[in-house]
Design an enzyme around this catalytic site. Sequence first.
Site, PDB file in Angstrom:
ATOM      1  N   HIS A  75      32.118 -28.620  21.738  1.00 43.65           N
ATOM      2  CA  HIS A  75      30.788 -29.237  21.614  1.00 43.65           C
ATOM      3  C   HIS A  75      30.897 -30.610  20.968  1.00 43.65           C
ATOM      4  CE1 HIS A  75      30.391 -28.340  17.247  1.00 43.65           C
ATOM      5  NE2 HIS A  75      30.927 -27.163  17.525  1.00 43.65           N
ATOM      6  N   ASP A  77      28.120 -32.202  19.416  1.00 41.92           N
ATOM      7  CA  ASP A  77      27.206 -32.386  18.298  1.00 41.92           C
ATOM      8  C   ASP A  77      27.838 -31.939  16.993  1.00 41.92           C
ATOM      9  OD1 ASP A  77      27.066 -29.697  19.337  1.00 41.92           O
ATOM     10  OD2 ASP A  77      25.354 -29.335  18.022  1.00 41.92           O
ATOM     11  N   ASP A 107      35.156 -29.955  12.876  1.00 36.05           N
ATOM     12  CA  ASP A 107      34.229 -29.168  13.698  1.00 36.05           C
ATOM     13  C   ASP A 107      33.378 -30.077  14.564  1.00 36.05           C
ATOM     14  OD1 ASP A 107      32.689 -27.131  14.716  1.00 36.05           O
ATOM     15  OD2 ASP A 107      31.496 -26.859  12.912  1.00 36.05           O
ATOM     16  N   GLU A 140      25.315 -27.268  20.428  1.00 39.29           N
ATOM     17  CA  GLU A 140      25.902 -25.961  20.111  1.00 39.29           C
ATOM     18  C   GLU A 140      25.515 -25.504  18.720  1.00 39.29           C
ATOM     19  OE1 GLU A 140      29.002 -23.214  18.447  1.00 39.29           O
ATOM     20  OE2 GLU A 140      28.374 -25.211  17.756  1.00 39.29           O
ATOM     21  N   GLU A 141      25.455 -26.444  17.774  1.00 40.14           N
ATOM     22  CA  GLU A 141      25.216 -26.084  16.381  1.00 40.14           C
ATOM     23  C   GLU A 141      23.841 -25.473  16.155  1.00 40.14           C
ATOM     24  OE1 GLU A 141      27.336 -25.935  14.162  1.00 40.14           O
ATOM     25  OE2 GLU A 141      28.894 -27.467  14.384  1.00 40.14           O
ATOM     26  N   GLU A 165      37.085 -24.631  18.659  1.00 42.25           N
ATOM     27  CA  GLU A 165      36.533 -24.536  17.314  1.00 42.25           C
ATOM     28  C   GLU A 165      37.671 -24.572  16.289  1.00 42.25           C
ATOM     29  OE1 GLU A 165      33.528 -24.589  16.285  1.00 42.25           O
ATOM     30  OE2 GLU A 165      32.249 -24.000  17.976  1.00 42.25           O
TER      31      GLU A 165
END
Length: 368
Positions: A75, A77, A107, A140-141, A165
């Site tokens: 991801h 974001d 992350d 995603e977050e 991740e």
Amino acid sequence: MDDADTWRGATDLARRLVRIDTRGGREAPAAALVADRLDGAGFDVRVEEPISGRANVVARFGPAVPRVPVTFTGHLDTVPADPSGWSFDPMSGELRDGRLLGRGSSDMKAGVACQVEAAIRAARESPRDTAVQLIFTFGEETGCHGAEEIDAASLTPTDLLIVAEPTGNRTVLGHKGVLWLAATARGVSAHGSRPELGRNAIAALAAAASRIHAHHDWPVSATHGPATVSIGTFHAGEQPNLVPDRAEMRLDVRTVPGFGRDEAIAEVARLCGDGIGLEPLLDLPGIATDPSAAAAARELLAPGSSARPAEYATYFTDASVLTGRLGDPAVVVYGPGDPDQAHVTDESCSLAAMTESAEAMHRLLRRL
């Protein structure tokens, strides 16, 4: 040339990604950067922007096949970062003491960069033998919103999904599910000087919150560990002299095999008691890959890992959404970020771990 020099492109791309502010949105510039890098290397690239300023990237290399052997995903974001609490600029992308500094470094922009550069190198070195798909998402977050928005027609089923991740380059075979619930209490308004004429919604919901917080007898999975329930927000009241007639708290429930959505709602409802309404806001299933289905991939990514007990993460990933759209592949969560650095102040990522990760992902593409 040593490995660090070989994978300097991954470091450079990660630095550029960190310098793009994708805190809680505005991922389109990061998507454009990744898309341009892949397009320039001969990948078939599609950028989808279903929401202005928020974009996903789907890229493929190799022949048209019913199933791609490997798909990389990550991801774009990040969670917010208040510069006032940091010792350096969260958007700096600075290299210091062997680490990449900035929000999203662990992350998971370092992982995204490693996936991109590993795929490009494999395609350049062995174009006839390389078949890979890459999926990079927004949102995603906050609940895998970007993955939900991807046009299913743009995806090709895959045998293996690698999620970048932060795992410290350990192979993780899945994760818990997540259920977000809104719990609401209704009361009766009254003047603050005559509280006996009303019914205080805060008091009712606070009692429920106390029971949930004090409850520790949540089910434990043999593979995924304990289910957890956390109170994330509590909102109520307008001003001190008004008895509040509504209060809401939001709960984060991490589900495990044997304790899914239905069981979690039933137990939370029991603890809340009568008069508290529950509404699901987000429901994403957990992931549990059979270790035997991913043994070869685990060995290529982290030699010796297939002999160790399988690990499962506490967080959720886009795999919750993507696996069903990709033909239920085996899932391995693997990335260079440090799990303890995710979402923290002064976030950073080891450059040595990035080099190791990029090399491992390249090895996977060349040998699987």
